[in-house]
Design a protein around this motif. Structure first.
Motif, PDB file in Angstrom:
ATOM      1  N   ILE A 196      -4.334   6.288  -1.526  1.00 50.87           N
ATOM      2  CA  ILE A 196      -4.141   4.854  -1.277  1.00 50.87           C
ATOM      3  C   ILE A 196      -4.505   4.509   0.155  1.00 50.87           C
ATOM      4  O   ILE A 196      -5.146   3.497   0.417  1.00 50.87           O
ATOM      5  N   PHE A 256      -3.701  -1.780  -3.978  1.00 51.37           N
ATOM      6  CA  PHE A 256      -2.377  -1.283  -4.365  1.00 51.37           C
ATOM      7  C   PHE A 256      -1.317  -2.340  -4.099  1.00 51.37           C
ATOM      8  O   PHE A 256      -0.437  -2.575  -4.932  1.00 51.37           O
ATOM      9  N   ASN A 312      -8.293   0.054  -0.613  1.00 52.08           N
ATOM     10  CA  ASN A 312      -7.336   0.711  -1.511  1.00 52.08           C
ATOM     11  C   ASN A 312      -5.914   0.233  -1.244  1.00 52.08           C
ATOM     12  O   ASN A 312      -5.144   0.009  -2.185  1.00 52.08           O
ATOM     13  N   VAL A 313      -5.561   0.085   0.032  1.00 52.61           N
ATOM     14  CA  VAL A 313      -4.229  -0.402   0.381  1.00 52.61           C
ATOM     15  C   VAL A 313      -4.047  -1.822  -0.144  1.00 52.61           C
ATOM     16  O   VAL A 313      -3.016  -2.149  -0.739  1.00 52.61           O
ATOM     17  N   ARG A 346      -1.280  11.037  -3.849  1.00 53.53           N
ATOM     18  CA  ARG A 346      -1.543   9.631  -4.234  1.00 53.53           C
ATOM     19  C   ARG A 346      -1.461   8.726  -3.005  1.00 53.53           C
ATOM     20  O   ARG A 346      -2.270   7.814  -2.853  1.00 53.53           O
ATOM     21  N   ASP A 364       3.570   1.922 -10.553  1.00 55.18           N
ATOM     22  CA  ASP A 364       2.612   3.004 -10.399  1.00 55.18           C
ATOM     23  C   ASP A 364       3.311   4.264 -10.906  1.00 55.18           C
ATOM     24  O   ASP A 364       4.315   4.696 -10.339  1.00 55.18           O
TER      25      ASP A 364
END
Length: 118
Positions: free
Chosen positions: A75, A85, A81-82, A71, A96
């Motif tokens: 990320i 998140f 994506n970072v 995962r 999460d």
């Protein structure tokens, strides 16, 4: 060429003095798409490399399970994506489910060190 310029000015004046809700909305949407495209293309700010988060957490990966490491790699595969998140998990009360709470805190604290570069 001169006639085209006159036509553009005439349309702009007409829309300025007699605005149309649908046309204005369409214009604003298209302008935003264009500005976002230019901003993405001409981005000159210092930005975070997504794998920097992973590299900072490498010494602590012994505490992570295989699923958590997978995962984390997902990320840190891209800056988007970072950023997603960080703003959906770290900045909210949301959890999460893939991470243990302590490991999630480690990831969030590492990302928060670089939050100004997202």
């Amino acid at each position: 060429m001169k006639h085209l310029l006159i036509l553009i000015v005439a349309v702009a004046l007409y829309l300025h003095f007699y605005p149309n809700k649908e046309v204005t909305q369409f214009y604003n949407e298209q302008k935003q798409v264009l500005l976002d495209g230019f901003a993405k293309f001409s981005d000159t700010k210092v930005r975070l490399k997504a794998d920097k988060i992973y590299l900072d957490l490498v010494p602590e990966l012994a505490a992570f399970s295989e699923a958590e490491v997978a995962r984390l790699k997902e990320i840190t595969s891209s800056r988007e994506n970072v950023k997603t998140f960080y703003f959906t998990i770290c900045k909210t009360e949301k959890r999460d489910v893939d991470f243990h709470i302590n490991n999630e805190k480690k990831v969030c604290s590492t990302i928060s060190r670089y939050a100004n570069m997202l």
